[in-house]
Structure formats: structure tokens, C-alpha cells
Enzyme design. Sequence first.
Site, PDB file in Angstrom:
ATOM      1  N   GLY A   2      37.455 -26.020   5.897  1.00 27.64           N
ATOM      2  CA  GLY A   2      38.352 -25.313   7.022  1.00 27.64           C
ATOM      3  C   GLY A   2      38.855 -26.641   7.992  1.00 27.64           C
ATOM      4  O   GLY A   2      39.633 -27.416   7.609  1.00 27.64           O
ATOM      5  N   GLY A   3      38.327 -26.892   8.819  1.00 28.19           N
ATOM      6  CA  GLY A   3      38.693 -27.665  10.236  1.00 28.19           C
ATOM      7  C   GLY A   3      38.950 -29.117   9.497  1.00 28.19           C
ATOM      8  O   GLY A   3      39.854 -29.906   9.884  1.00 28.19           O
TER       9      GLY A   3
ATOM     10  N   SER B 185      31.526 -25.301   8.133  1.00 26.74           N
ATOM     11  CA  SER B 185      31.316 -26.567   8.922  1.00 26.74           C
ATOM     12  C   SER B 185      30.883 -27.713   8.010  1.00 26.74           C
ATOM     13  O   SER B 185      30.322 -28.488   8.475  1.00 26.74           O
ATOM     14  CB  SER B 185      30.230 -26.129   9.816  1.00 26.74           C
ATOM     15  OG  SER B 185      30.645 -25.349  11.004  1.00 26.74           O
TER      16      SER B 185
ATOM     17  N   GLY C 247      33.429 -22.693  11.270  1.00 24.01           N
ATOM     18  CA  GLY C 247      34.093 -23.146  12.363  1.00 24.01           C
ATOM     19  C   GLY C 247      33.113 -23.282  13.669  1.00 24.01           C
ATOM     20  O   GLY C 247      33.699 -23.393  14.744  1.00 24.01           O
TER      21      GLY C 247
ATOM     22  N   HIS D 128      38.112 -14.189   1.898  1.00 22.58           N
ATOM     23  CA  HIS D 128      37.600 -15.012   2.979  1.00 22.58           C
ATOM     24  C   HIS D 128      37.173 -13.949   3.829  1.00 22.58           C
ATOM     25  O   HIS D 128      37.818 -12.749   4.070  1.00 22.58           O
ATOM     26  CB  HIS D 128      38.780 -15.787   3.444  1.00 22.58           C
ATOM     27  CG  HIS D 128      38.197 -16.876   4.471  1.00 22.58           C
ATOM     28  ND1 HIS D 128      37.913 -16.624   5.620  1.00 22.58           N
ATOM     29  CD2 HIS D 128      37.674 -18.138   3.918  1.00 22.58           C
ATOM     30  CE1 HIS D 128      37.261 -17.717   6.040  1.00 22.58           C
ATOM     31  NE2 HIS D 128      37.260 -18.851   5.284  1.00 22.58           N
TER      32      HIS D 128
ATOM     33  N   GLU E 225      37.148 -14.116   7.067  1.00 21.67           N
ATOM     34  CA  GLU E 225      38.267 -13.913   7.910  1.00 21.67           C
ATOM     35  C   GLU E 225      39.136 -12.636   7.606  1.00 21.67           C
ATOM     36  O   GLU E 225      39.601 -11.829   8.430  1.00 21.67           O
ATOM     37  CB  GLU E 225      39.312 -15.310   8.584  1.00 21.67           C
ATOM     38  CG  GLU E 225      38.026 -16.033   9.267  1.00 21.67           C
ATOM     39  CD  GLU E 225      38.313 -17.415   9.024  1.00 21.67           C
ATOM     40  OE1 GLU E 225      39.661 -17.852   8.544  1.00 21.67           O
ATOM     41  OE2 GLU E 225      37.533 -18.260   9.233  1.00 21.67           O
TER      42      GLU E 225
ATOM     43  N   GLU F 251      30.234 -18.867   2.005  1.00 19.50           N
ATOM     44  CA  GLU F 251      30.335 -19.232   3.345  1.00 19.50           C
ATOM     45  C   GLU F 251      29.791 -18.378   3.959  1.00 19.50           C
ATOM     46  O   GLU F 251      30.109 -17.055   4.103  1.00 19.50           O
ATOM     47  CB  GLU F 251      31.960 -19.018   3.359  1.00 19.50           C
ATOM     48  CG  GLU F 251      32.870 -19.873   2.458  1.00 19.50           C
ATOM     49  CD  GLU F 251      34.142 -20.254   3.217  1.00 19.50           C
ATOM     50  OE1 GLU F 251      34.426 -21.450   3.234  1.00 19.50           O
ATOM     51  OE2 GLU F 251      34.852 -19.317   3.674  1.00 19.50           O
TER      52      GLU F 251
ATOM     53  N   ASN G 121      41.125 -24.994   3.144  1.00 23.55           N
ATOM     54  CA  ASN G 121      41.457 -23.930   3.409  1.00 23.55           C
ATOM     55  C   ASN G 121      42.059 -24.316   4.884  1.00 23.55           C
ATOM     56  O   ASN G 121      41.396 -24.284   5.918  1.00 23.55           O
ATOM     57  CB  ASN G 121      40.220 -22.977   3.480  1.00 23.55           C
ATOM     58  CG  ASN G 121      41.023 -21.452   4.041  1.00 23.55           C
ATOM     59  OD1 ASN G 121      42.190 -21.415   4.373  1.00 23.55           O
ATOM     60  ND2 ASN G 121      40.037 -20.641   4.536  1.00 23.55           N
ATOM     61  N   TRP G 122      43.563 -24.071   4.855  1.00 22.76           N
ATOM     62  CA  TRP G 122      44.182 -24.555   6.213  1.00 22.76           C
ATOM     63  C   TRP G 122      44.211 -23.639   7.092  1.00 22.76           C
ATOM     64  O   TRP G 122      44.620 -23.809   8.312  1.00 22.76           O
ATOM     65  CB  TRP G 122      45.673 -25.006   5.970  1.00 22.76           C
ATOM     66  CG  TRP G 122      45.593 -26.570   5.043  1.00 22.76           C
ATOM     67  CD1 TRP G 122      44.615 -27.214   4.614  1.00 22.76           C
ATOM     68  CD2 TRP G 122      46.818 -27.040   4.833  1.00 22.76           C
ATOM     69  NE1 TRP G 122      45.091 -28.277   3.978  1.00 22.76           N
ATOM     70  CE2 TRP G 122      46.605 -28.543   4.349  1.00 22.76           C
ATOM     71  CE3 TRP G 122      48.184 -26.895   5.127  1.00 22.76           C
ATOM     72  CZ2 TRP G 122      47.428 -29.405   3.913  1.00 22.76           C
ATOM     73  CZ3 TRP G 122      49.278 -27.735   4.599  1.00 22.76           C
ATOM     74  CH2 TRP G 122      48.759 -29.093   4.267  1.00 22.76           C
ATOM     75  N   LYS G 123      43.988 -22.355   6.423  1.00 19.01           N
ATOM     76  CA  LYS G 123      43.902 -21.180   7.495  1.00 19.01           C
ATOM     77  C   LYS G 123      45.288 -20.850   8.226  1.00 19.01           C
ATOM     78  O   LYS G 123      46.410 -21.210   7.593  1.00 19.01           O
ATOM     79  CB  LYS G 123      42.796 -21.057   8.411  1.00 19.01           C
ATOM     80  CG  LYS G 123      41.556 -21.472   7.900  1.00 19.01           C
ATOM     81  CD  LYS G 123      40.478 -21.110   8.779  1.00 19.01           C
ATOM     82  CE  LYS G 123      39.054 -21.366   7.994  1.00 19.01           C
ATOM     83  NZ  LYS G 123      37.835 -21.043   8.503  1.00 19.01           N
TER      84      LYS G 123
HETATM   85  P1  13P Z   1      35.201 -24.737   8.639  1.00 19.68           P
HETATM   86  O1  13P Z   1      35.107 -25.743   7.610  1.00 19.68           O
HETATM   87  O2  13P Z   1      36.162 -25.014   9.767  1.00 19.68           O
HETATM   88  O3  13P Z   1      33.865 -24.316   9.142  1.00 19.68           O
HETATM   89  O4  13P Z   1      35.873 -23.350   7.814  1.00 19.68           O
HETATM   90  C1  13P Z   1      35.070 -23.015   6.778  1.00 19.68           C
HETATM   91  C2  13P Z   1      35.918 -22.157   5.986  1.00 19.68           C
HETATM   92  O5  13P Z   1      35.970 -21.039   6.427  1.00 19.68           O
HETATM   93  C3  13P Z   1      36.726 -22.481   4.713  1.00 19.68           C
HETATM   94  O6  13P Z   1      37.324 -21.333   4.023  1.00 19.68           O
END
Ligand code: 13P
Length: 255
Positions: free
Chosen positions: A237-238, A216, A176, A98, A100, A170, A13-15
Amino acid sequence: MNKKLRKAVIAGNWKMNKTPAEAKELIEGIKPLVKDADCGVVVCVPYIDLAVALEATKGTNIGVGAENCHWEKSGAFTGEISADMLSAIGVQYVIIGHSERRTYFGETDITVNKRVRAALDNGLTVILCVGEYLEQREQGITAELVAMQTKIALGGVSEDELKKIILAYEPVWAIGTGKTAPSAQENEVCAVIRSTVKELYNAAAADAMTVQYGGSMNAKNANELLDQPDVDGGLIGGASLKPADFAEIVKAANR
Ligand code: 13P
């Protein structure tokens, strides 16, 4: 529960990261590293990168997803993109619900359910996110909460349509932050999600459901998390923005 019944899926998930040129570069970096993967590999990218991502992944084992979709086909919804539009350009996956989106953009379980419905009606595979805030974990209501989120999101989804659903657990406090709970605790919540699917449908549907963990997950902790019996993949994510790290996680899912 037999993990072999389920396909592991590692999705990035590149956000809100990467311009189209950067997206192409990132995918070119990932491609050779994951080409022999047995598990599903998906990159979910900003809308503006979808065309480039679809082009760059042509003929590869990498699927492409969006990070959200609206439930209406078209209309006066400034700034939104419909599931119909995504499927029209060949997108295969979409993240829905998600945290967010729920936290910063006011999405609710009800609108998550509408988005799921629209995505399924357009043949998209949904990566459906649920998870608790730290306060809720501390209150001891994680299991109830994720069960409820799962139930509302899956309202009106038939057993046959479940094949197009991936559930992603999640925990919001793990996203993050570099923090994860002990993997057995993550597994416990993934198992709650699976048993909710059993309650709503049946044991076969629950056994076949891919339940990802996200929050994470990285090249270092992926083995341990993916070894858990009810964790069938990851939503990353990251670490999905770094080809070597993302490929390590894919490798962990292929052991
Ligand atoms: P991180 O891997 O950066 O914690 O993000 C997880 C995430 O929100 C994937 O959708």
C-alpha cells in the site's frame, strides 16, 4: 516446498490515491527503477487512472490492475465497474476481497467468490486477499479463518484457472499501521493458505501458488519478509506510492 517453482510478484495497491496526472508521474518514476526485475511487477490503480497507467506502462515489464470489479457484465449497478469492462481496455490484474472492501463496503466471502468468477471469465489475473482482524488473531482463529476465506473465494475455480490466481495474505491489523508480526508468524499463515490450496486441489497446485504478504511491507522489512519460504511477494500500500521505496521492495524480491 520449493520457492523456485513460484514467481514472486510485487504489486502496488494505490487505494484511493493519485489523479491521472499524478499516476503518470508516479509510473514514470517507477519505470526505470524496476526495468530489470525478474519478479512480476504490478500497479493496481483507481479506475480513473487505468487508461493513463496502461499507456504509461506500454512496452514495459509493469502490469496494470484494478482494485475491484463487479460480477455482472453490465446493468443497473450504479458506481460499479465490471470485469468485462476492465478486460475490454486491456487491464491484466484485479484485486478482489481487499479487507477495506470487506470492512467499509460490506463485501462478503460470497460476493468475493462471484467477483473472482467474473474476473477469471474475462481472463484477468486475480490478486485475492484474505486476512484476519486483530480480535480474531487474539482468539487464535487466524488459521481457520483464512482457510475458510480461501475456500469460499475459490469455490468453482478449476485447477487450471489457479494459474490466474495470486493469493494475498493481509492481516487487517497490519495494514497501514506500520505493525507487522514477526516474519515467521506471517510465514505460518501464508503456509496455511498454501496448505488450503493443497487440500482443495493437490500438492503441485499448492507448490505453484504465489502467496503474497501485505500489510506495512516497506523498503526496510521487505528482505526479511520475502526471505520467508512461503512468502512469494508483496501487496504494497503506502510504500507503493514512493518510487524508490517500491523499487527497493522489488529489489528485495529479486535477490
Ligand atoms: P500498507 O502497505 O499501506 O500497509 O497497505 C497494505 C495493503 O492494504 C495492500 O493491499
